[in-house]
Design an enzyme around this catalytic site. Structure first.
Site, PDB file in Angstrom:
ATOM      1  N   HIS A  20      18.083  37.957  -6.077  1.00 50.15           N
ATOM      2  CA  HIS A  20      18.750  38.509  -7.262  1.00 50.15           C
ATOM      3  C   HIS A  20      19.983  39.321  -6.837  1.00 50.15           C
ATOM      4  O   HIS A  20      21.050  39.200  -7.438  1.00 50.15           O
ATOM      5  CB  HIS A  20      17.813  39.454  -8.026  1.00 50.15           C
ATOM      6  CG  HIS A  20      16.625  38.814  -8.669  1.00 50.15           C
ATOM      7  ND1 HIS A  20      15.341  39.270  -8.478  1.00 50.15           N
ATOM      8  CD2 HIS A  20      16.508  37.766  -9.518  1.00 50.15           C
ATOM      9  CE1 HIS A  20      14.490  38.546  -9.184  1.00 50.15           C
ATOM     10  NE2 HIS A  20      15.175  37.611  -9.829  1.00 50.15           N
ATOM     11  N   LYS A  44       5.509  36.406 -20.660  1.00 52.16           N
ATOM     12  CA  LYS A  44       4.920  36.521 -19.326  1.00 52.16           C
ATOM     13  C   LYS A  44       4.152  37.826 -19.172  1.00 52.16           C
ATOM     14  O   LYS A  44       4.570  38.856 -19.678  1.00 52.16           O
ATOM     15  CB  LYS A  44       6.035  36.581 -18.267  1.00 52.16           C
ATOM     16  CG  LYS A  44       6.691  35.279 -17.930  1.00 52.16           C
ATOM     17  CD  LYS A  44       7.675  35.546 -16.808  1.00 52.16           C
ATOM     18  CE  LYS A  44       8.461  34.311 -16.433  1.00 52.16           C
ATOM     19  NZ  LYS A  44       9.443  34.594 -15.395  1.00 52.16           N
ATOM     20  N   ARG A  92      18.524  28.061  -7.624  1.00 57.66           N
ATOM     21  CA  ARG A  92      18.094  27.956  -6.232  1.00 57.66           C
ATOM     22  C   ARG A  92      17.966  26.510  -5.790  1.00 57.66           C
ATOM     23  O   ARG A  92      18.381  26.136  -4.722  1.00 57.66           O
ATOM     24  CB  ARG A  92      16.718  28.625  -6.058  1.00 57.66           C
ATOM     25  CG  ARG A  92      16.779  30.114  -6.053  1.00 57.66           C
ATOM     26  CD  ARG A  92      15.429  30.701  -6.316  1.00 57.66           C
ATOM     27  NE  ARG A  92      15.025  30.461  -7.696  1.00 57.66           N
ATOM     28  CZ  ARG A  92      14.023  31.049  -8.297  1.00 57.66           C
ATOM     29  NH1 ARG A  92      13.273  31.885  -7.624  1.00 57.66           N
ATOM     30  NH2 ARG A  92      13.741  30.802  -9.553  1.00 57.66           N
ATOM     31  N   SER A 130      10.420  36.156  -7.184  1.00 59.22           N
ATOM     32  CA  SER A 130       9.617  37.363  -7.419  1.00 59.22           C
ATOM     33  C   SER A 130       8.132  37.023  -7.324  1.00 59.22           C
ATOM     34  O   SER A 130       7.343  37.791  -6.765  1.00 59.22           O
ATOM     35  CB  SER A 130       9.910  37.933  -8.808  1.00 59.22           C
ATOM     36  OG  SER A 130      11.248  38.310  -8.914  1.00 59.22           O
TER      37      SER A 130
HETATM   38  P1  ADP Z   1      13.242  34.768 -15.502  1.00 53.90           P
HETATM   39  O1  ADP Z   1      11.846  35.104 -15.921  1.00 53.90           O
HETATM   40  O2  ADP Z   1      14.265  34.995 -16.574  1.00 53.90           O
HETATM   41  O3  ADP Z   1      13.392  33.425 -14.841  1.00 53.90           O
HETATM   42  P2  ADP Z   1      13.668  35.947 -12.872  1.00 53.90           P
HETATM   43  O4  ADP Z   1      13.755  37.391 -12.519  1.00 53.90           O
HETATM   44  O5  ADP Z   1      12.585  35.157 -12.228  1.00 53.90           O
HETATM   45  O6  ADP Z   1      13.592  35.919 -14.442  1.00 53.90           O
HETATM   46  O7  ADP Z   1      15.046  35.229 -12.549  1.00 53.90           O
HETATM   47  C1  ADP Z   1      16.232  35.622 -13.150  1.00 53.90           C
HETATM   48  C2  ADP Z   1      17.327  34.657 -12.722  1.00 53.90           C
HETATM   49  O8  ADP Z   1      17.568  34.818 -11.327  1.00 53.90           O
HETATM   50  C3  ADP Z   1      17.001  33.175 -12.922  1.00 53.90           C
HETATM   51  O9  ADP Z   1      18.194  32.499 -13.260  1.00 53.90           O
HETATM   52  C4  ADP Z   1      16.512  32.738 -11.567  1.00 53.90           C
HETATM   53  O10 ADP Z   1      16.746  31.355 -11.361  1.00 53.90           O
HETATM   54  C5  ADP Z   1      17.408  33.581 -10.667  1.00 53.90           C
HETATM   55  N1  ADP Z   1      16.801  33.815  -9.361  1.00 53.90           N
HETATM   56  C6  ADP Z   1      15.573  34.263  -9.060  1.00 53.90           C
HETATM   57  N2  ADP Z   1      15.377  34.329  -7.719  1.00 53.90           N
HETATM   58  C7  ADP Z   1      16.536  33.911  -7.158  1.00 53.90           C
HETATM   59  C8  ADP Z   1      16.977  33.703  -5.814  1.00 53.90           C
HETATM   60  N3  ADP Z   1      16.190  33.911  -4.770  1.00 53.90           N
HETATM   61  N4  ADP Z   1      18.229  33.260  -5.633  1.00 53.90           N
HETATM   62  C9  ADP Z   1      19.026  32.981  -6.680  1.00 53.90           C
HETATM   63  N5  ADP Z   1      18.682  33.125  -7.968  1.00 53.90           N
HETATM   64  C10 ADP Z   1      17.445  33.584  -8.205  1.00 53.90           C
END
Ligand code: ADP
Length: 160
Positions: A20, A44, A92, A130
């Protein structure tokens, strides 16, 4: 002169990872203002409360043009409230694509002014999520390199 474009990076951030952070840094170099917005109303089951997530993010994100916020309800309504039409999301791998594409098109259907911009993280973060970090932490594995220090500290306490 156009008004400054505000880009919103929404997500669960449960918790914030270095993946992130990489997206946030990249976005902050493109847009004059970036708002990282924790979604408060996801169906979630979250591990960290919104307050905990915001706390960890405030400690970890120290970039001048990046602000941290949370929102409830529809993202399109939040964007409207703060005067933004740009959504940042991270991509990703191909596996992210279908869900992200669906969401981007749905947001555009709800408000046709909204544009979603996808940024790719550094390749070393492409496997990082995450949920993976939470799983490693809950099983007692070493997750120190995947999250910023403030997140590491809070997670160590939570999964003691
Ligand atoms: P959500 O529940 O909205 O998917 P996340 O916190 O899991 O929330 O992810 C938020 C955004 O960040 C999403 O677009 C996800 O694809 C991106 N994201 C999560 N982890 C990574 C990472 N390691 N590298 C790049 N983008 C990421």
């Amino acid at each position: 002169m156009k008004n400054e474009i505000i880009a919103v990076y929404p997500g669960s951030f449960d918790p914030l990872t270095k993946g992130h952070l990489d997206i946030i840094e990249k976005a902050s170099k493109i847009f004059p203002v970036v708002v990282v917005a924790v979604a408060n109303n996801y169906s979630k089951q979250n591990t960290f409360s919104v307050t905990e997530r915001l706390g960890m993010m405030k400690e970890s994100i120290k970039i001048k043009n990046v602000k941290i916020d949370s929102f409830s309800g529809l993202l399109v309504d939040y964007l409207d409230n703060i005067g933004s039409f740009v959504v940042i999301r991270g991509l990703r791998a191909l596996s992210d694509f279908e869900y992200e594409f669906q969401m981007a098109l749905m947001n555009r259907t709800l408000n046709n002014k909204i544009e979603t911009i996808f940024l790719m993280p550094d390749h070393k973060y492409t496997f990082l999520s995450s949920s993976m970090v939470r799983e490693i932490a809950s099983l007692g594995g070493n997750f120190k390199n995947f999250v910023p220090p403030a997140v590491y500290k809070t997670m160590k306490k939570k999964f003691k």
